[in-house]
Motif scaffolding. Structure first.
Motif, mmCIF file in Angstrom:
data_model
loop_
_atom_site.group_PDB
_atom_site.id
_atom_site.type_symbol
_atom_site.label_atom_id
_atom_site.label_comp_id
_atom_site.label_asym_id
_atom_site.label_seq_id
_atom_site.Cartn_x
_atom_site.Cartn_y
_atom_site.Cartn_z
ATOM 1 N N LEU A 56 0.619 5.057 4.536
ATOM 2 C CA LEU A 56 -0.877 4.386 4.743
ATOM 3 C C LEU A 56 -1.368 4.101 4.245
ATOM 4 C CD1 LEU A 56 -0.492 5.292 8.747
ATOM 5 C CD2 LEU A 56 0.634 3.494 7.632
ATOM 6 N N THR A 57 -1.391 5.272 3.154
ATOM 7 C CA THR A 57 -2.302 4.990 2.143
ATOM 8 C C THR A 57 -2.735 3.806 1.184
ATOM 9 O OG1 THR A 57 -1.361 6.418 0.901
ATOM 10 C CG2 THR A 57 -2.481 7.237 2.287
ATOM 11 N N ASP A 58 -1.731 3.512 1.043
ATOM 12 C CA ASP A 58 -2.755 2.320 0.238
ATOM 13 C C ASP A 58 -2.872 1.035 0.773
ATOM 14 O OD1 ASP A 58 -1.300 3.986 -2.505
ATOM 15 O OD2 ASP A 58 0.837 2.606 -2.231
ATOM 16 N N ARG A 59 -2.599 1.054 1.614
ATOM 17 C CA ARG A 59 -3.361 -0.210 2.668
ATOM 18 C C ARG A 59 -2.963 0.772 3.810
ATOM 19 N NH1 ARG A 59 -2.978 -5.238 1.279
ATOM 20 N NH2 ARG A 59 -3.166 -5.943 3.691
ATOM 21 N N PRO A 60 -4.753 1.495 4.066
ATOM 22 C CA PRO A 60 -5.183 1.726 5.319
ATOM 23 C C PRO A 60 -5.141 1.101 5.724
ATOM 24 C CG PRO A 60 -6.705 2.444 3.087
ATOM 25 C CD PRO A 60 -5.601 0.898 2.642
#
Length: 234
Positions: free
Chosen positions: A44-48
């Protein structure tokens, strides 16, 4: 379980923004469990997703929302919530307090966001609607680098930049520009003054005083931070 089913079951209507967030996949946090942080979080971290990096904010998936509402409505629940008050949780803190839509507090088409404390008979007003709450939480994130978990300056900026990348579309152009401008600042260390002359060290892109000024200027709310008792028991 779907948002429509929750609306039908509990007789209310989600704000249009929340529906849009769901359509855009911003509520898709997967199934929480012991390995969520190791297996799901990295995806999820690249597109929070919604406020993924916000301090002490854990988004509830739809099944968890239904469970939480049922618990709050249960007459045997220890909180003994006054039936006159209707809360629909959508997230929680690590301690188990719930961020809620305050359905019965709706006024002029605006549904307030409150924090329902689990260990004291208080609900705290945070914003007059979900849109303002989002800006409020993003400002908080920019003001408070997570030094406790040793988040580096580079990680801090990267998290904020990626968060702004997925969240800017839900803000006004002025709000998005303010956050973008803050993101270009140098990170500073500052003290937050506490009662009895104490102070607490913080680190971020703006001070608590600047944050309060921006909040009052951009999303004024006369009830902000005020509380009310949610139970008449005892």
């Amino acid at each position: 379980m779907t948002l429509s089913e929750i609306e039908h079951q509990y007789d209310f209507t989600y704000p249009a923004l929340y529906r849009q967030l769901e359509r855009d996949g911003m509520l898709d946090v997967g199934e929480y469990g012991p390995d969520w942080y190791k297996l799901v979080y990295p995806t999820l971290t690249d597109r929070p997703t919604l406020l993924l990096h916000a301090d002490d904010f854990e988004l509830l998936n739809i099944e968890a929302v239904a469970d939480a509402v049922d618990t709050l409505l249960d007459a045997d629940d220890y909180r003994k919530i006054d039936p006159a008050f209707r809360f629909i949780p959508f997230a929680q803190t690590g301690a188990g307090d719930h961020y809620c839509f305050f359905v019965s507090g709706q006024h002029d088409g605006e549904m307030p966001i409150v924090l329902l404390w689990h260990d004291q008979n208080e609900a705290q007003y945070l914003a007059k609607n979900l849109h303002d709450f989002l800006f409020h939480m993003l400002l908080n994130s920019m003001a408070d680098q997570d030094t406790y978990n040793e988040v580096s300056d580079e990680e801090f900026r990267d998290q904020l930049a990626k968060t702004l990348g997925t969240h800017a579309r839900y803000l006004s152009s002025e709000q998005a520009q303010i956050l973008q401008t803050l993101l270009s600042r140098d990170i500073i260390d500052y003290d937050v003054l506490l009662p009895k002359g104490r102070k607490e060290a913080h680190r971020g892109l703006l001070t608590d005083i600047e944050l309060a000024s921006l909040r009052e200027g951009m999303i004024p709310y006369e009830k902000f931070d005020s509380c009310f008792a949610y139970s008449t028991a005892g």
